[in-house]
Enzyme design. Structure first.
Site: not given
Length: 508
Positions: A356, A454
């Site tokens: 991310c 994630h």
């Protein structure tokens, strides 16, 4: 019968509120009770995507799992995600509302929602303040439960914040929910912290507290019997339990960076590590539970690189984690000289993975034309991937599944990010989603990679395939099965040390 509720507040942060609520959720659901977790307001950069398309604190997602139900936005209607030392992003019922400065939030908490309604056109109900929205979410959960376990935030004794409190006694008074106060004996001064809370609260607020729990006892519990009696005598609260330290808590996702640091002090629960993963401890690190499945693997050592430390020469992989403020964290990384260490690591044949925000840092540039993370600006990235990222106002929140491109191993996880990434290295994607979309990028030499997903390593097959690519066989133990097993053990632990029958009598 209408659902009953009980609130668990603390004498301070990190006294174990989240863990105790999670354990009680599992205990009660195992007894056939429809139990639901609820936290009116949370402050954490560790968040989870809900089944209804929003985001809530990671602790509430774990509590929902303990209660064997999917996480929902109503379980944590207000989430504050710190972006700077003076500002926090406000998430209301799962959706980003704005980023007020800290003093504005403290001074005008009840007037906050009108200030951000124009920027939140998709927010369905125009409220004058946050408390009605919180109470509405609470009522929504009560309508479909036997028992709601409410977790407070921070300290119940912060009387300087009481006027606009929606997270502790302020909520308890508004919703008429009895409170159990939790103190942490491991940090010392637990008698003073519990009795002191009774002393500083006004009489009506103190009357909401009906019992107390002393948590994290180490050693012979009988040595604190007189302490429990003294607290009960000085507060007139019911002593509900002296809970020994639960060491297996390290195997569960930590709620915030404070909990992460405590985990680091205890070290890896390991043995004979064959692989070292270095992770820079970014000031605004987020979603660091991505590391848990790796940290719990018996052949992996996850080393958090705190301020002032260099990347260790023996690191096999550098993992750049998520960030709540990517540009500022990239600047902090450079200020520590870690950008030099990372590039040297790659030159010497090492590998790097960015998740991310960490993925965005690996590119050639990050642009923030809308001022999402502060002043509008464009900064150079680390230049290890031929990609560039532009931050925008739209936030991507989605549960996803797919496969790792290199191995075909399946994964499931979630996206939670702002920004669009483009560039030549996207021609070598790291992941492919089940809907056919690709995600992430891999450098030409295959040593640097990144993606937006994630929770990637919670999938045993994906973790095993990734570690295999680094020359290590993953543990045969299932991470998800481990989490559930620890939750069951936590439930048994609390049943042995808390008067559950008395606890239920206090619920209203």
């Amino acid at each position: 019968m209408a659902a009953r509720a009980l609130m668990f507040s603390g004498t301070g942060s990190d006294v174990g509120k989240s863990l105790i609520v999670a354990g009680l959720c599992r205990l009660f659901v195992n007894r056939g009770v429809r139990v639901v977790p609820f936290k009116p307001q949370n402050m954490s950069n560790n968040a989870a995507v809900t089944a209804d398309g929003g985001e809530i604190g990671r602790a509430q997602a774990l509590q929902a799992r303990a209660a064997r139900m999917p996480p929902r936005v109503h379980m944590n209607p207000v989430l504050l995600k710190p972006e700077t030392d003076t500002g926090a992003q406000v998430i209301v019922r799962g959706q980003r509302m704005g980023t007020p400065r800290a003093r504005n939030f403290l001074d005008k908490k009840k007037d906050l929602l009108p200030l951000v309604l124009e920027a939140a056109r998709d927010f369905q109900t125009k409220k004058r303040d946050l408390l009605p929205a919180v109470l509405e979410s609470f009522a929504h959960l009560k309508a479909d439960a036997d028992l709601v376990l409410v977790e407070g935030a921070g300290s119940a004794s912060e009387i300087n914040l009481r006027a606009n409190d929606i997270a502790n006694i302020g909520f308890a008074r508004a919703a008429d929910v009895p409170v159990v106060l939790i103190g942490d004996i491991d940090r010392g001064g637990v008698i003073a912290s519990l009795v002191g809370t009774k002393h500083v609260l006004d009489a009506e607020d103190a009357a909401m507290i009906r019992g107390f729990i002393v948590n994290k006892m180490r050693g012979d519990s009988s040595l604190f019997a007189d302490g429990m009696a003294a607290i009960a005598r000085l507060t007139n609260w019911a002593p509900l339990g002296l809970v020994p330290y639960f060491d297996e808590a390290r195997k569960l996702p930590a709620e915030d960076a404070l909990g992460l640091r405590d985990l680091l002090k205890s070290g890896s629960p390991v043995r004979n590590e064959k692989l070292t993963i270095a992770v820079p401890m970014l000031p605004r690190i987020s979603n660091f539970d991505d590391l848990d499945p790796l940290r719990n693997d018996s052949d992996v050592s996850v080393e958090m690189i705190e301020r002032g430390r260099a990347i260790p020469a023996n690191a096999d992989l550098i993992l750049l984690p998520g960030s709540k403020s990517t540009i500022d964290d990239l600047a902090a990384l450079r200020a520590e000289g870690l950008d030099i260490d990372i590039k040297a690591h790659v030159r010497h044949g090492g590998r790097v993975l960015g998740l991310c925000g960490g993925y965005q840092m690996l590119g050639t540039s990050i642009s923030d034309p809308h001022g999402i993370e502060g002043p509008a600006r464009r900064v150079e990235g680390l230049g290890l991937l031929d990609v560039e990222t532009t931050l925008g106002p739209e936030k991507r929140l989605a549960n996803v599944e797919g496969t790792l491109r290199a191995s075909g191993a399946p994964f499931s996880g979630y996206e939670m990010h702002v920004g669009e990434t483009t560039g030549a290295d996207l021609e070598r994607p790291f992941l492919t989603f089940s809907d056919g979309r690709n995600d992430g990028a891999v450098s030409q030499d295959g040593r640097v990679a990144g993606c937006y997903v994630h929770g990637l390593f919670s999938s045993d097959a994906a973790r095993a395939a990734f570690l295999s690519g680094l020359g290590v066989a993953a543990s045969s133990e299932s991470y998800e099965a481990t989490v559930d097993r620890v939750l069951d053990r936590l439930a048994d632990h609390l049943a042995n040390h808390i008067d559950i029958d008395q606890l239920l009598k206090l619920a209203k």
